[in-house]
Design a protein around this motif. Structure first.
Motif, short mmCIF file in Angstrom:
data_model
loop_
_atom_site.label_atom_id
_atom_site.label_comp_id
_atom_site.label_asym_id
_atom_site.label_seq_id
_atom_site.Cartn_x
_atom_site.Cartn_y
_atom_site.Cartn_z
N GLY A 222 53.71 74.66 -5.57
CA GLY A 222 52.08 74.54 -5.83
C GLY A 222 51.48 75.35 -4.77
O GLY A 222 50.52 76.13 -5.29
N GLY A 223 51.93 75.21 -3.46
CA GLY A 223 50.99 76.04 -2.41
C GLY A 223 51.10 77.49 -2.62
O GLY A 223 50.35 78.32 -2.72
N ALA B 275 51.53 79.09 -5.62
CA ALA B 275 50.98 79.50 -6.86
C ALA B 275 49.50 79.53 -6.40
O ALA B 275 48.58 80.53 -6.86
CB ALA B 275 51.19 78.45 -7.79
N LEU B 276 48.86 78.58 -5.50
CA LEU B 276 47.53 78.37 -5.23
C LEU B 276 47.10 79.70 -4.49
O LEU B 276 46.11 80.36 -4.63
CB LEU B 276 47.25 77.39 -4.58
N TRP B 277 48.02 80.10 -3.32
CA TRP B 277 47.50 81.19 -2.51
C TRP B 277 47.33 82.60 -3.13
O TRP B 277 46.89 83.51 -2.97
CB TRP B 277 48.20 81.15 -1.16
N VAL C 43 46.94 82.84 -6.49
CA VAL C 43 45.70 82.99 -7.36
C VAL C 43 44.56 83.53 -6.57
O VAL C 43 43.78 84.08 -6.67
CB VAL C 43 45.60 81.94 -8.12
N ALA C 44 44.53 82.58 -5.33
CA ALA C 44 43.42 82.99 -4.45
C ALA C 44 43.08 84.32 -3.86
O ALA C 44 41.97 84.86 -3.70
CB ALA C 44 43.32 81.91 -3.15
N PHE D 107 40.95 79.09 0.09
CA PHE D 107 41.90 78.61 -0.80
C PHE D 107 43.18 79.48 -0.51
O PHE D 107 44.27 78.64 -0.83
CB PHE D 107 41.53 78.79 -2.30
N GLY E 161 46.65 76.93 0.29
CA GLY E 161 47.83 77.33 -0.30
C GLY E 161 48.89 77.37 0.69
O GLY E 161 49.98 76.79 0.59
#
Length: 448
Positions: free
Chosen positions: A92-93, A95-97, A99-100, A119, A123
């Motif tokens: 999850g981390g 994927a978030l960073w 995208v950010a 963000f 992440g």
């Protein structure tokens, strides 16, 4: 502890092979995180020109905003890593960073870029507590420092990758300036670079599911709620002197390392007139050398520890700082760019390994049920002080004390030298507490 939860011992070759593959995957993810984190430091000049920013605003984007949210979210994510699947937390981390970072390429204002960097910090906060917890459970004590130093080496490989590929990516993006991006329109070269380094993370994140999650060493599910009650408070109360001195030392070294990482590219541009395509390869080579030193240091510390030096982690580290302190003090007064680069490479021998030693020590002294949270707390403190305050102090000294962008080297010299001296004193003071703490833990810990 059940057989399914038992960490592999040194004689189980198959389980150790799986553990090393896990380190390899985590290594790759950590490299990616450093590329996404550092690429913006090579884009300071075009971002300043496009968005009309000051050095203080640049420090907010490159370090301070990232650091604050990286540190804050590291605490609950460390708590989660002690309770839930560490692989899913890492996925999850990542994927978030990813995208950010990609979203930063769509930013058209200082505020939008700032939010994107926030963000990225959130992440990336998921990776280290969970990764170090996984490694501590997958390896026997005699290999722990070697495994963690191998993983931590990814930070410098990531730095090398960011500087090497960053220069190439910037040149490529500059040649395609104004290319039309869907939902964006004509893109600036720096925006293209952010998109190029962000998108691959969405695919690389899936590698986290190619290895099984190791059982938590020394803890069973049934006993965990009872064991956790008051465990952190008791551990901190019993070891507060050691922990406080380690926090001071590592925070100071974090200030040194992050200040140089964020400002050395700009310093080379301003002081020596080199462009990213020139200094990118040079900084990449320096980072590769320092990365190799991590593995060598880990091997030395493991050997010293095995031979009975229970405080080897901090004792050896203090020897490194003392030996290289003259080089650090001279570094930003060098008038030749190649001399400076050699000094910068040597300086990283002491500014890079602190997380290796912290995580190894925590693996030896902290109960498994609180280990990730203790690492998250250390990350919180030295990220706020190191990444949040260090580069910002450099910017403030340059802008408000020396009042000249040309004085960036003086600001860096003040921060790096003073912090290195404080770290040395802190680690030497901590030596009286470390060996007894490890010995006491070895007596009371269950067999792994």
């Amino acid at each position: 502890m059940t057989s399914q939860e038992r960490a592999p011992d040194g004689g189980d070759t198959q389980q150790l092979g799986t553990a090393w593959w896990m380190v390899a995957v985590l290594f790759g993810l950590y490299v990616l995180s450093w590329v996404d984190r550092l690429i913006v430091s090579m884009l300071v000049t075009p971002i300043k020109a496009h968005l009309l920013l000051s050095d203080v605003q640049v420090s907010m984007i490159t370090s301070t905003s990232f650091a604050i949210f990286y540190a804050i979210f590291g605490l609950p994510l460390g708590w989660a890593a002690d309770r839930y699947s560490r692989r899913w937390i890492i996925f999850g981390g990542v994927a978030l960073w990813a995208v950010a970072t990609t979203a930063c390429g769509f930013a058209q204002s200082y505020e939008a870029l700032l939010v994107g960097r926030i963000f990225v910090g959130v992440g990336e906060a998921a990776l280290l507590p969970a990764a170090y917890s996984l490694i501590a459970d997958a390896f026997p004590p005699r290999l722990l420092t070697r495994a963690t130093s191998t993983f931590q080496m990814a930070g410098k490989v990531g730095s090398a990758t960011a500087f090497a590929l960053g220069g190439v990516a910037i040149a490529f993006a500059a040649a395609h300036s104004g290319i039309h991006i869907p939902f964006h329109g004509p893109a600036q070269p720096w925006q293209l670079v952010m998109m190029m380094v962000g998108v691959p993370g969405l695919l690389i994140a899936l590698l986290v599911f190619t290895f099984p999650e190791p059982g938590r060493r020394g803890a069973t599910r049934a006993a965990r709620p009872v064991a956790e009650k008051g465990a952190i408070a008791g551990f901190v109360r019993q070891n507060w002197r050691l922990l406080a001195l380690m926090l001071v030392g590592t925070s100071c070294l974090a200030m040194c390392g992050y200040s140089m990482t964020n400002w050395v590219p700009a310093y080379i541009e301003r002081h020596f007139g080199w462009k990213p395509v020139q200094y990118g390869v040079a900084l990449s080579l320096m980072n590769i050398v320092s990365a190799v030193s991590l593995v060598i240091n880990g091997w030395i510390v493991d050997r010293l520890f095995t031979r009975g030096m229970k405080d080897a982690h901090l004792r050896f580290y203090s020897w490194l700082i003392l030996g290289f302190l003259p080089v650090i003090a001279y570094m930003f007064f060098a008038t030749n760019v190649y001399v400076f680069l050699v000094c910068y490479c040597v300086a990283q021998f002491i500014t890079v390994p602190f997380m290796v030693y912290v995580s190894s020590i925590m693996g030896l002294i902290a109960p498994a049920t609180i280990r990730a949270r203790m690492l998250a707390f250390f990350l919180f403190v030295f990220t706020i002080l190191g990444l949040g305050a260090g580069p910002a102090i450099v910017a403030a000294l340059t802008q408000y004390v020396f009042r000249s962008e040309a004085a960036l080297g003086q600001s860096l010299a003040v921060v790096v030298t003073v912090c290195s001296i404080i770290a040395l004193l802190s680690f030497r003071m901590a030596l009286r507490y470390l060996a007894p703490t490890i010995a006491a833990r070895a007596v009371h810990a269950p067999a792994a």
